[in-house]
Scaffold this active site. Structure first.
Site, mmCIF file in Angstrom:
data_model
loop_
_atom_site.group_PDB
_atom_site.id
_atom_site.type_symbol
_atom_site.label_atom_id
_atom_site.label_comp_id
_atom_site.label_asym_id
_atom_site.label_seq_id
_atom_site.Cartn_x
_atom_site.Cartn_y
_atom_site.Cartn_z
ATOM 1 N N ASP A 134 -37.133 -156.503 -41.898
ATOM 2 C CA ASP A 134 -38.227 -156.767 -40.643
ATOM 3 C C ASP A 134 -37.632 -155.451 -39.984
ATOM 4 O OD1 ASP A 134 -40.284 -157.084 -39.199
ATOM 5 O OD2 ASP A 134 -39.745 -159.748 -40.236
ATOM 6 N N TYR A 189 -50.512 -146.341 -48.386
ATOM 7 C CA TYR A 189 -49.849 -144.655 -48.897
ATOM 8 C C TYR A 189 -48.546 -144.557 -48.659
ATOM 9 C CZ TYR A 189 -54.420 -143.346 -46.330
ATOM 10 O OH TYR A 189 -55.516 -143.142 -46.135
ATOM 11 N N TYR A 226 -53.083 -142.967 -36.632
ATOM 12 C CA TYR A 226 -54.768 -143.244 -37.135
ATOM 13 C C TYR A 226 -55.265 -142.756 -35.972
ATOM 14 C CZ TYR A 226 -58.816 -145.121 -38.176
ATOM 15 O OH TYR A 226 -60.568 -145.674 -39.057
ATOM 16 N N TYR A 262 -60.601 -151.504 -34.455
ATOM 17 C CA TYR A 262 -59.699 -151.031 -34.177
ATOM 18 C C TYR A 262 -58.649 -151.530 -33.153
ATOM 19 C CZ TYR A 262 -55.190 -148.656 -36.362
ATOM 20 O OH TYR A 262 -54.255 -148.312 -37.071
ATOM 21 N N SER A 279 -56.211 -150.071 -48.413
ATOM 22 C CA SER A 279 -55.118 -150.521 -48.225
ATOM 23 C C SER A 279 -55.106 -152.386 -47.961
ATOM 24 C CB SER A 279 -53.815 -150.290 -47.811
ATOM 25 O OG SER A 279 -54.340 -150.324 -46.034
HETATM 26 P P1 NAI Z 1 -50.220 -151.211 -46.409
HETATM 27 O O1 NAI Z 1 -50.104 -152.634 -46.629
HETATM 28 O O2 NAI Z 1 -49.891 -150.673 -47.443
HETATM 29 O O3 NAI Z 1 -48.507 -151.016 -45.686
HETATM 30 C C1 NAI Z 1 -47.924 -151.951 -44.392
HETATM 31 C C2 NAI Z 1 -46.790 -152.655 -44.768
HETATM 32 O O4 NAI Z 1 -46.033 -153.062 -43.581
HETATM 33 C C3 NAI Z 1 -46.779 -153.364 -45.976
HETATM 34 O O5 NAI Z 1 -46.283 -153.453 -46.897
HETATM 35 C C4 NAI Z 1 -46.496 -154.472 -44.500
HETATM 36 O O6 NAI Z 1 -45.763 -155.628 -45.473
HETATM 37 C C5 NAI Z 1 -45.511 -153.765 -43.807
HETATM 38 N N1 NAI Z 1 -44.858 -153.941 -42.765
HETATM 39 C C6 NAI Z 1 -45.820 -155.240 -41.894
HETATM 40 N N2 NAI Z 1 -44.675 -155.654 -40.270
HETATM 41 C C7 NAI Z 1 -43.931 -154.907 -41.168
HETATM 42 C C8 NAI Z 1 -42.498 -155.158 -40.032
HETATM 43 N N3 NAI Z 1 -42.243 -155.702 -39.441
HETATM 44 N N4 NAI Z 1 -41.622 -154.751 -41.074
HETATM 45 C C9 NAI Z 1 -41.394 -154.328 -42.063
HETATM 46 N N5 NAI Z 1 -42.233 -154.017 -42.866
HETATM 47 C C10 NAI Z 1 -43.748 -154.341 -42.371
HETATM 48 O O7 NAI Z 1 -51.076 -150.552 -45.913
HETATM 49 P P2 NAI Z 1 -51.188 -148.716 -45.523
HETATM 50 O O8 NAI Z 1 -52.918 -148.868 -44.554
HETATM 51 O O9 NAI Z 1 -50.916 -147.841 -46.319
HETATM 52 O O10 NAI Z 1 -50.333 -148.172 -44.203
HETATM 53 C C11 NAI Z 1 -48.764 -147.863 -44.064
HETATM 54 C C12 NAI Z 1 -49.214 -146.973 -42.620
HETATM 55 O O11 NAI Z 1 -50.477 -145.961 -42.959
HETATM 56 C C13 NAI Z 1 -49.583 -147.678 -41.740
HETATM 57 O O12 NAI Z 1 -48.553 -147.397 -40.697
HETATM 58 C C14 NAI Z 1 -51.316 -147.270 -40.862
HETATM 59 O O13 NAI Z 1 -50.977 -147.890 -39.346
HETATM 60 C C15 NAI Z 1 -51.633 -146.101 -40.901
HETATM 61 N N6 NAI Z 1 -52.917 -145.702 -41.516
HETATM 62 C C16 NAI Z 1 -53.240 -146.531 -43.013
HETATM 63 C C17 NAI Z 1 -54.751 -146.253 -42.368
HETATM 64 C C18 NAI Z 1 -55.942 -146.905 -43.288
HETATM 65 O O14 NAI Z 1 -57.063 -146.698 -43.774
HETATM 66 N N7 NAI Z 1 -55.681 -147.674 -44.818
HETATM 67 C C19 NAI Z 1 -55.465 -144.669 -41.898
HETATM 68 C C20 NAI Z 1 -54.520 -144.431 -41.361
HETATM 69 C C21 NAI Z 1 -53.599 -144.619 -40.869
#
Ligand code: NAI
Length: 286
Positions: A73, A16, A172, A182, A222
């Site tokens: 981080d 996202y 979410y 989850y 993702s």
């Molecule tokens: P993504 O993998 O693209 O993004 C998550 C990012 O968080 C990654 O780039 C990762 O490197 C980073 N990350 C993890 N720990 C970290 C830290 N300590 N410091 C800095 N960066 C850190 O995956 P996505 O799914 O796009 O996630 C983005 C947001 O969307 C999250 O908050 C997720 O919970 C939320 N979300 C995702 C859904 C899905 O189905 N993919 C549904 C609803 C919400």
């Protein structure tokens, strides 16, 4: 004058965060990115080698420009928080100034100010475990990376945010409804994130007229979601049961985020906005 956005939580072109960056870039914003330290090398290399060029394409045909990528981080607020084993870790030792406070200082030094803050990150080491089997450590780690990280980012970036600016995060529906699978306290972390969105909207609104919202997004395949294990099932369930039966595109969440941080949403703050083809409104699978 063009707006400047800092987007925390991009490490590839599938999530996202990337889609939000594109929507903001298409609307004319300058893009700064915060990338998790262990993922930094591969992200920067892929960017440099043109691996993302196809997905960098904006509606007008130009390629999204990322002005600068900062190592980040978000579980560490400043150097005093960083334990020795992390400092010495090979994947961290190659970078410096990646705690939240230091990144905010670097952005200030480089650019002076920002207008838009995006939090698109989450991490729950025990996400695959049911809540009853989650350890205290795992639970607190989920809250630290997925909820407190938003507070910390706002705390350190608000001083360099222009009045009228806005912040957005991703949540979410597992925060308010039972989503089996989850786990690890991630449902709790999202509940905290949503509650904090209201309180932060109040505090940032009163102090600097900054708006704070969160998007409750539908399922997307993702990298983070694939690590949970049941994302394909969730996507299928959503497709079958949502009021609007279509694939949910990351770009649709990106566009909603661009709206929410823009002046078009100047009276929207403290909100949880659903971008999920309407699935949240269903009371019964159909
Ligand atoms: P993504 O993998 O693209 O993004 C998550 C990012 O968080 C990654 O780039 C990762 O490197 C980073 N990350 C993890 N720990 C970290 C830290 N300590 N410091 C800095 N960066 C850190 O995956 P996505 O799914 O796009 O996630 C983005 C947001 O969307 C999250 O908050 C997720 O919970 C939320 N979300 C995702 C859904 C899905 O189905 N993919 C549904 C609803 C919400």
């Amino acid at each position: 004058k063009g707006k400047r956005a800092f987007i925390a939580g991009i490490a590839d072109d599938n999530g996202y965060g990337w889609a939000i960056a594109k929507s903001l870039a298409a609307a004319g914003a300058e893009i700064l990115v915060g990338t998790w330290v262990p993922a930094l090398n591969i992200f920067e290399t892929s960017l440099r080698r043109g691996k993302f060029d196809e997905s960098r394409k904006l509606p007008n045909g130009s390629l999204m420009k990322i002005t600068k990528v900062y190592p980040l981080d978000a579980v560490f607020d400043n150097l005093e928080d960083v334990p020795e084993d992390v400092k010495l870790n090979k994947r961290y030792a190659g970078s410096t100034k990646w705690t939240v406070q230091e990144v905010a200082e670097c952005v200030k030094e480089d650019f002076g100010s920002i207008d838009i803050l995006v939090h698109s990150l989450a991490n729950g080491p025990e996400v695959a475990k049911p809540l009853l089997e989650t350890s205290r450590k795992g639970y607190l780690a989920a809250i630290s990376a997925s909820s407190y990280s938003y507070i910390s980012l706002l705390k350190h970036f608000i001083p360099i945010m222009n009045p009228g600016g806005a912040a957005i995060s991703l949540t979410y529906i597992a925060s308010e409804r039972i989503i089996p699978g989850y786990g690890g306290g991630m449902s709790s972390a999202k509940a905290a994130l949503e509650s904090d969105t209201r309180v932060l909207a109040y505090e940032a609104g009163r102090s600097k007229k900054i708006r704070v919202n969160t998007i409750s997004a539908g399922p997307l395949g993702s990298r983070a979601a694939k690590a949970i294990g049941f994302i394909e099932k969730m996507i299928e369930y959503s497709y079958k049961n949502a009021p609007v039966q279509k694939e949910l595109l990351a770009d649709e969440v990106g566009n909603a985020a661009a709206f929410l941080v823009s002046p078009l949403a100047s009276a929207v703050t403290g909100s949880v906005v659903y971008v999920d083809n309407g699935l949240n409104a269903m009371g019964l699978a159909s």
